[in-house]
Design a protein around this motif. Structure first.
Motif, PDB file in Angstrom:
ATOM      1  N   LYS A 103       0.809  -1.259   0.178  1.00 25.29           N
ATOM      2  CA  LYS A 103      -0.024  -0.152  -0.040  1.00 25.29           C
ATOM      3  C   LYS A 103       0.932   1.366  -0.033  1.00 25.29           C
ATOM      4  O   LYS A 103       2.140   1.255   0.438  1.00 25.29           O
ATOM      5  CB  LYS A 103      -0.884  -0.061   1.170  1.00 25.29           C
ATOM      6  N   ALA A 104       0.362   2.257  -0.377  1.00 29.54           N
ATOM      7  CA  ALA A 104       0.884   3.566  -0.464  1.00 29.54           C
ATOM      8  C   ALA A 104       1.256   4.479   0.817  1.00 29.54           C
ATOM      9  O   ALA A 104       2.277   5.211   0.766  1.00 29.54           O
ATOM     10  CB  ALA A 104      -0.039   4.731  -1.251  1.00 29.54           C
ATOM     11  N   THR A 105       0.894   3.799   1.811  1.00 27.71           N
ATOM     12  CA  THR A 105       1.259   4.235   3.195  1.00 27.71           C
ATOM     13  C   THR A 105       2.387   3.544   3.865  1.00 27.71           C
ATOM     14  O   THR A 105       2.587   3.790   4.927  1.00 27.71           O
ATOM     15  CB  THR A 105       0.048   4.220   4.049  1.00 27.71           C
ATOM     16  N   GLY A 106       2.646   2.584   3.243  1.00 25.96           N
ATOM     17  CA  GLY A 106       3.902   1.694   3.724  1.00 25.96           C
ATOM     18  C   GLY A 106       5.076   2.754   3.635  1.00 25.96           C
ATOM     19  O   GLY A 106       5.230   3.509   3.063  1.00 25.96           O
ATOM     20  N   CYS A 107       6.316   2.061   4.443  1.00 19.41           N
ATOM     21  CA  CYS A 107       7.466   2.697   4.447  1.00 19.41           C
ATOM     22  C   CYS A 107       8.291   2.969   3.399  1.00 19.41           C
ATOM     23  O   CYS A 107       9.005   3.928   3.276  1.00 19.41           O
ATOM     24  CB  CYS A 107       8.184   2.252   5.630  1.00 19.41           C
ATOM     25  N   CYS A 108       7.813   2.227   2.087  1.00 18.98           N
ATOM     26  CA  CYS A 108       8.433   2.513   0.853  1.00 18.98           C
ATOM     27  C   CYS A 108       7.382   2.506  -0.091  1.00 18.98           C
ATOM     28  O   CYS A 108       7.588   2.311  -1.335  1.00 18.98           O
ATOM     29  CB  CYS A 108       9.189   1.129   0.672  1.00 18.98           C
ATOM     30  N   ARG A 109       6.262   3.220   0.189  1.00 20.72           N
ATOM     31  CA  ARG A 109       5.172   3.483  -0.491  1.00 20.72           C
ATOM     32  C   ARG A 109       4.651   2.440  -1.218  1.00 20.72           C
ATOM     33  O   ARG A 109       4.026   2.569  -2.275  1.00 20.72           O
ATOM     34  CB  ARG A 109       5.497   4.649  -1.389  1.00 20.72           C
ATOM     35  N   GLY A 110       4.788   1.141  -0.728  1.00 20.36           N
ATOM     36  CA  GLY A 110       4.251  -0.157  -1.293  1.00 20.36           C
ATOM     37  C   GLY A 110       5.167  -0.512  -2.380  1.00 20.36           C
ATOM     38  O   GLY A 110       4.756  -1.744  -2.894  1.00 20.36           O
ATOM     39  N   GLN A 111       6.407  -0.151  -2.691  1.00 17.54           N
ATOM     40  CA  GLN A 111       7.241  -0.741  -3.804  1.00 17.54           C
ATOM     41  C   GLN A 111       8.350  -1.482  -3.198  1.00 17.54           C
ATOM     42  O   GLN A 111       8.904  -2.353  -4.065  1.00 17.54           O
ATOM     43  CB  GLN A 111       7.818   0.709  -4.487  1.00 17.54           C
ATOM     44  N   GLY A 112       8.464  -1.744  -1.903  1.00 14.01           N
ATOM     45  CA  GLY A 112       9.460  -2.629  -1.360  1.00 14.01           C
ATOM     46  C   GLY A 112       9.023  -4.011  -1.099  1.00 14.01           C
ATOM     47  O   GLY A 112       9.828  -4.840  -1.400  1.00 14.01           O
ATOM     48  N   GLY A 113       7.993  -3.893  -0.250  1.00 15.79           N
ATOM     49  CA  GLY A 113       7.518  -5.305   0.060  1.00 15.79           C
ATOM     50  C   GLY A 113       8.190  -5.809   1.298  1.00 15.79           C
ATOM     51  O   GLY A 113       8.903  -5.213   1.888  1.00 15.79           O
ATOM     52  N   SER A 114       8.030  -7.147   1.279  1.00 14.35           N
ATOM     53  CA  SER A 114       8.444  -7.970   2.626  1.00 14.35           C
ATOM     54  C   SER A 114      10.055  -7.722   2.538  1.00 14.35           C
ATOM     55  O   SER A 114      10.703  -7.614   3.517  1.00 14.35           O
ATOM     56  CB  SER A 114       8.143  -9.279   2.418  1.00 14.35           C
ATOM     57  N   MET A 115      10.677  -7.752   1.413  1.00 15.17           N
ATOM     58  CA  MET A 115      12.229  -8.051   1.476  1.00 15.17           C
ATOM     59  C   MET A 115      13.227  -6.743   1.320  1.00 15.17           C
ATOM     60  O   MET A 115      14.167  -6.721   1.409  1.00 15.17           O
ATOM     61  CB  MET A 115      12.562  -8.972   0.472  1.00 15.17           C
ATOM     62  N   HIS A 116      12.213  -5.593   1.164  1.00  6.87           N
ATOM     63  CA  HIS A 116      13.145  -4.266   0.860  1.00  6.87           C
ATOM     64  C   HIS A 116      12.566  -3.277   1.762  1.00  6.87           C
ATOM     65  O   HIS A 116      12.229  -1.986   1.337  1.00  6.87           O
ATOM     66  CB  HIS A 116      12.847  -4.152  -0.493  1.00  6.87           C
ATOM     67  N   MET A 117      12.288  -3.473   3.050  1.00 11.22           N
ATOM     68  CA  MET A 117      11.959  -2.362   4.230  1.00 11.22           C
ATOM     69  C   MET A 117      13.222  -1.370   4.070  1.00 11.22           C
ATOM     70  O   MET A 117      14.393  -1.645   3.999  1.00 11.22           O
ATOM     71  CB  MET A 117      11.817  -2.975   5.540  1.00 11.22           C
ATOM     72  N   PHE A 118      12.526  -0.008   3.993  1.00 11.53           N
ATOM     73  CA  PHE A 118      13.576   1.075   4.137  1.00 11.53           C
ATOM     74  C   PHE A 118      13.079   2.237   4.694  1.00 11.53           C
ATOM     75  O   PHE A 118      11.833   2.614   4.566  1.00 11.53           O
ATOM     76  CB  PHE A 118      14.058   1.580   2.895  1.00 11.53           C
ATOM     77  N   SER A 119      13.642   3.012   5.543  1.00  6.89           N
ATOM     78  CA  SER A 119      13.156   4.080   6.168  1.00  6.89           C
ATOM     79  C   SER A 119      14.239   5.152   6.595  1.00  6.89           C
ATOM     80  O   SER A 119      14.993   4.895   7.623  1.00  6.89           O
ATOM     81  CB  SER A 119      12.280   3.671   7.803  1.00  6.89           C
ATOM     82  N   GLU A 120      14.518   6.174   5.562  1.00  6.98           N
ATOM     83  CA  GLU A 120      15.424   6.936   5.876  1.00  6.98           C
ATOM     84  C   GLU A 120      15.180   7.812   7.239  1.00  6.98           C
ATOM     85  O   GLU A 120      16.304   7.930   7.941  1.00  6.98           O
ATOM     86  CB  GLU A 120      15.317   8.192   5.026  1.00  6.98           C
ATOM     87  N   PRO A 121      14.167   8.193   7.777  1.00  8.75           N
ATOM     88  CA  PRO A 121      13.933   8.597   9.124  1.00  8.75           C
ATOM     89  C   PRO A 121      14.548   8.010  10.229  1.00  8.75           C
ATOM     90  O   PRO A 121      14.936   8.479  11.222  1.00  8.75           O
ATOM     91  CB  PRO A 121      12.584   9.092   9.345  1.00  8.75           C
ATOM     92  N   HIS A 122      14.581   6.455  10.104  1.00  8.34           N
ATOM     93  CA  HIS A 122      15.051   5.710  11.105  1.00  8.34           C
ATOM     94  C   HIS A 122      16.425   5.090  10.880  1.00  8.34           C
ATOM     95  O   HIS A 122      16.795   4.208  11.600  1.00  8.34           O
ATOM     96  CB  HIS A 122      13.860   4.390  11.253  1.00  8.34           C
ATOM     97  N   ASN A 123      16.924   5.586   9.819  1.00  8.45           N
ATOM     98  CA  ASN A 123      18.104   4.950   9.384  1.00  8.45           C
ATOM     99  C   ASN A 123      18.288   3.501   9.403  1.00  8.45           C
ATOM    100  O   ASN A 123      19.316   2.952   9.454  1.00  8.45           O
ATOM    101  CB  ASN A 123      19.400   5.345  10.255  1.00  8.45           C
ATOM    102  N   LEU A 124      17.152   2.951   8.727  1.00 10.38           N
ATOM    103  CA  LEU A 124      17.097   1.557   8.281  1.00 10.38           C
ATOM    104  C   LEU A 124      17.370   1.593   6.852  1.00 10.38           C
ATOM    105  O   LEU A 124      16.389   2.323   5.887  1.00 10.38           O
ATOM    106  CB  LEU A 124      15.683   0.918   8.454  1.00 10.38           C
ATOM    107  N   LEU A 125      18.498   1.293   6.514  1.00  9.79           N
ATOM    108  CA  LEU A 125      19.096   1.366   4.981  1.00  9.79           C
ATOM    109  C   LEU A 125      18.594   0.376   4.048  1.00  9.79           C
ATOM    110  O   LEU A 125      19.029   0.225   3.162  1.00  9.79           O
ATOM    111  CB  LEU A 125      20.565   1.409   5.213  1.00  9.79           C
ATOM    112  N   GLY A 126      17.677  -0.536   4.624  1.00 17.21           N
ATOM    113  CA  GLY A 126      17.255  -1.603   3.626  1.00 17.21           C
ATOM    114  C   GLY A 126      17.345  -3.077   3.979  1.00 17.21           C
ATOM    115  O   GLY A 126      18.099  -3.386   4.900  1.00 17.21           O
TER     116      GLY A 126
END
Length: 370
Positions: A103-126
């Motif tokens: 979904k668009a509200t996901g941390c990667c706007r729905g484009q990463g999915g299960s294996m590609h979590m990323f969050s710049e504000p949290h310094n989760l680099l993927g």
């Protein structure tokens, strides 16, 4: 197991004491990881998630033991088994669940999915789907931290920002692992290499895949400490993690930590888990890290059973709300498909109006303005 000489052999001794506040933080984070992943299994089988989904059940002590010691500016680099690393780093459960739902509200706007979590504000680099792919990224992040500290003078007064690189036992036979250990030690980078040795690389037993199954011994070969720790005991993990992180923050270089753990589910939700022996699985199930921490907390009079149940109820509500949020969230717009693919911020295939250029009849004639 022995540790390198510069380290306390924390893996061999009884778990260190923690305060009530620390114990409850650890318990809440581990319960969040477990309940979240159990819910992921339900949602996957209901058709809410697609592709491969790798769950973290059983390994919670590693994520919690390491990541809850980090500062906000510190970085985490994960693998395809990344949901719980994201949660431990502070990414909201609703953002992770929405990402899993595409979904668009996901941390990667729905484009990463299960294996590609990323969050710049949290310094989760993927999260990185390919074996060993994240280790060079983590090494680069550690180099950037050292450059900011020594050249740009931008680090915090506490010292260098630290990077944690998580990966599994199967990765330790790959070239990136050895190359990055060498580079990190050569340049004394502020990084901790965390091996989540769950004894199986998909369907291959660790003992059948490597010439020396004691991974931590590879650290001293490059001049860095190598430590083995019981990855089913969050307090032991935390003690080793604290020393490794503080060492990196002081500028003393990298550490290789092997956490011997076990996943309670198959490699992914598509894996029937028929290769591991029932007695092996039951042995590790009896060493559940959450059950062990709960027992410790009660025996040490750090909290009551009812207080722990209140935490579990709170997490149940958080995860239920995350599912409701994800389910109600919109799908990404089609115009998002080619964003961040080409250097032109409008995208090679998207016009100023947000529509695909190829839908313009003039485009195929070669006369459309691009």
């Amino acid at each position: 197991m022995a540790a390198a000489s510069s380290f306390t052999a924390a893996a061999k001794f009884l778990a260190p004491a923690v305060t009530r506040e620390e114990a409850l933080e650890l318990y809440e984070d581990m319960v969040l990881g477990r309940i979240f992943e159990d819910m992921c299994a339900q949602m996957y089988y209901r058709g809410k998630m697609f592709g491969f989904v790798h769950l973290y059940n059983g390994q919670e002590a590693v994520s919690t033991g390491f990541i809850k010691l980090l500062n906000q500016a510190d970085c985490v680099v994960s693998t395809y088994r990344d949901h719980v690393h994201a949660l431990s780093k502070g990414v909201p459960a609703r953002s992770v669940m929405a990402e899993l739902f595409g979904k668009a509200t996901g941390c990667c706007r729905g484009q990463g999915g299960s294996m590609h979590m990323f969050s710049e504000p949290h310094n989760l680099l993927g999260g990185f789907a390919f074996i060993g792919e994240g280790i060079p990224v983590a090494t680069g992040a550690a180099f950037a931290a050292k450059y900011r500290h020594e050249v740009l003078k931008q680090s915090s007064p506490d010292g260098l920002d630290v990077t944690l690189a998580f990966f599994g036992d199967g990765t330790c036979n790959n070239g990136q692992f050895f190359e990055c250990l060498n580079m990190a030690q050569l340049w004394k980078l502020p990084i901790v290499f965390v091996v989540e040795n769950n004894l199986w690389a998909i369907g291959m037993s660790h003992l059948r895949a490597t010439s020396d199954p004691e991974i931590y011994k590879k650290g001293p070969a490059f001049g860095m400490p190598g430590v083995h720790v019981d990855g089913m005991d969050v307090l032991k993990v935390r003690e080793v993690a604290k020393e490794a992180i503080e060492r990196a923050r002081r500028g003393e270089g990298p550490t290789l930590v092997e956490c011997e753990t076990y996943r309670f589910r198959g490699h992914s939700l598509a894996d029937p888990d028929e290769l591991r022996r029932p007695d092996e699985k039951s042995h590790y199930a009896a060493r559940d890290p959450i059950t062990a921490l709960k027992k410790y907390i009660i025996e040490q009079n750090l909290a009551t059973e009812s207080e722990l149940k209140s935490i579990e109820k709170k997490i149940d509500d958080v995860v239920e709300e995350a599912v409701e949020f994800a389910d109600a969230s919109p799908l990404p717009p089609r115009s998002q498909l080619l964003e961040n693919v080409f250097s032109d911020p409008k995208g090679f295939g998207i016009g100023p109006d947000g529509k695909y250029r190829c839908e313009d009849p003039l485009f195929t004639q070669g006369t459309a303005q691009v």
